[in-house]
Write an enzyme that holds these catalytic residues in place. Structure first.
Site, PDB file in Angstrom:
ATOM      1  N   ASP A   6       0.875  -1.162   0.000  1.00 36.41           N
ATOM      2  CA  ASP A   6       0.000   0.000   0.000  1.00 36.41           C
ATOM      3  C   ASP A   6       0.921   1.224   0.000  1.00 36.41           C
ATOM      4  OD1 ASP A   6      -2.402   1.656   0.529  1.00 36.41           O
ATOM      5  OD2 ASP A   6      -1.467   1.908   2.495  1.00 36.41           O
ATOM      6  N   ASP A  47      -0.070   5.032   0.798  1.00 32.26           N
ATOM      7  CA  ASP A  47      -0.306   6.024   1.847  1.00 32.26           C
ATOM      8  C   ASP A  47      -0.264   5.409   3.235  1.00 32.26           C
ATOM      9  OD1 ASP A  47      -1.145   8.622   0.352  1.00 32.26           O
ATOM     10  OD2 ASP A  47      -2.235   7.017  -0.653  1.00 32.26           O
ATOM     11  N   LYS A  81      -7.927  -3.940  -4.901  1.00 34.12           N
ATOM     12  CA  LYS A  81      -6.575  -4.329  -4.490  1.00 34.12           C
ATOM     13  C   LYS A  81      -6.350  -5.837  -4.586  1.00 34.12           C
ATOM     14  CE  LYS A  81      -5.226  -0.445  -1.553  1.00 34.12           C
ATOM     15  NZ  LYS A  81      -4.535  -0.078  -0.302  1.00 34.12           N
ATOM     16  N   ASP A 121      -1.715  -0.901   5.943  1.00 32.36           N
ATOM     17  CA  ASP A 121      -1.966  -0.215   7.217  1.00 32.36           C
ATOM     18  C   ASP A 121      -3.441  -0.031   7.545  1.00 32.36           C
ATOM     19  OD1 ASP A 121      -2.723   3.090   6.931  1.00 32.36           O
ATOM     20  OD2 ASP A 121      -2.144   2.015   5.128  1.00 32.36           O
ATOM     21  N   SER A 122      -4.358  -0.359   6.619  1.00 34.38           N
ATOM     22  CA  SER A 122      -5.763  -0.046   6.874  1.00 34.38           C
ATOM     23  C   SER A 122      -6.688  -1.161   6.420  1.00 34.38           C
ATOM     24  CB  SER A 122      -6.157   1.266   6.181  1.00 34.38           C
ATOM     25  OG  SER A 122      -6.101   1.125   4.780  1.00 34.38           O
ATOM     26  N   ASN A 155      -8.784  -1.456   4.033  1.00 35.16           N
ATOM     27  CA  ASN A 155      -8.887  -1.833   2.620  1.00 35.16           C
ATOM     28  C   ASN A 155      -7.647  -2.586   2.114  1.00 35.16           C
ATOM     29  OD1 ASN A 155      -6.949   0.144   2.164  1.00 35.16           O
ATOM     30  ND2 ASN A 155      -8.219   1.380   0.812  1.00 35.16           N
TER      31      ASN A 155
END
Length: 275
Positions: free
Chosen positions: A17, A19, A202, A225-226, A228
């Site tokens: 990922d 961001d 993704k 990190d999230s 999604n």
């Protein structure tokens, strides 16, 4: 920007990922030092172990370029799946980007329609009193339409989100819903709601890249990190959240690096490759 060596044959695939995973939004000096160290390390892995890298991100190519310039990043990955994987780019030897024809054909034949999404948004408001707010600050891409859902209460949220998902499915649209990460510039207490073509996103981009590069599944890595990112992490042999991941993500995925951002990525990779 510099082009990382492009292996003729791919032995390993490392997916990130962007961001708040590869790119830290705070851009603190100590964070950026680690980013530069990671760039050099990925260059080493590419030449010694035939590694290819990819960014799988909700950001657009323009947003990525802006953030790279802001951070002083210099190395490009071999692939970028931007706009939640609705755009998939491959880096060429001359440093230019090409779309990958089989993926573009998949997008073109998906039946995705902005008009259908707009009608769905109107139906949600008129029939169910569910209001989605367009993410105008990021713009809309050709194959991804972004909205915020602002949570008013837990009860209403638990009622509303399945309705959004059901209507999207009934309309032939793919959808991504996850809690926003304020560190990445999103508002507090909101959800990202992204409408995309069926068969994209993704997870689909990761599976396509594994097949496209003919990489053994056991040699695949991913970092996020999230919320999604969860499906992406679960689509590879070695999927890790970083220590700075959201609490939502950590509730769904238990393989977590002991450090945040590039430091966590470096730790995991060095443990495996012994470099």
């Amino acid at each position: 920007m510099e082009t990382i060596h492009i292996p003729v044959q791919t032995e390993y695939l490392i997916l990130f990922d962007f961001d708040e995973t590869y790119f830290p939004h705070d851009c603190l000096p100590e964070q950026l030092e680690r980013v530069y160290e990671m760039e050099q390390y990925m260059k080493t892995l590419t030449s010694r172990h035939q590694v290819k890298t990819a960014w799988i991100t909700g950001s657009s190519m323009k947003q990525i370029q802006t953030k790279m310039k802001m951070a002083g990043m210099t190395y490009l990955p071999h692939f970028i799946a931007s706009n939640l994987g609705t755009d998939l780019w491959e880096l060429r030897l001359d440093g230019t980007w090409d779309v990958i024809p089989p993926w573009q054909q998949k997008i073109d034949s998906s039946g995705y329609s902005r008009r259908v999404v707009e009608d769905l948004i109107a139906e949600l408001k008129s029939m169910y009193n569910i209001v989605l707010h367009e993410q105008t600050q990021f713009g809309q891409s050709g194959y991804k339409m972004n909205y915020y859902y602002y949570a008013e209460s837990n009860v209403k949220t638990q009622y509303d989100l399945p309705i959004i998902q059901h209507l999207a499915s009934s309309s032939g649209m793919g959808i991504n819903i996850n809690q926003c990460n304020p560190k990445a510039g999103d508002p507090e207490g909101a959800y990202d709601v992204d409408f995309i073509p069926l068969g994209t996103g993704k997870k689909a981009a990761v599976q396509f890249l594994i097949d496209y590069n003919q990489v053994p599944p056991s040699n695949t890595f991913a970092f996020g990190d999230s919320g999604n990112d969860i499906e992406m992490l679960q689509s590879v042999a070695h999927g890790y959240l970083l220590q700075n991941a959201t609490s939502e993500a950590k509730a769904y995925h238990k393989s977590i690096a002991p450090y945040p951002y590039a430091e966590g990525i470096l730790h995991v990779c060095r443990q495996f490759f012994k470099e």
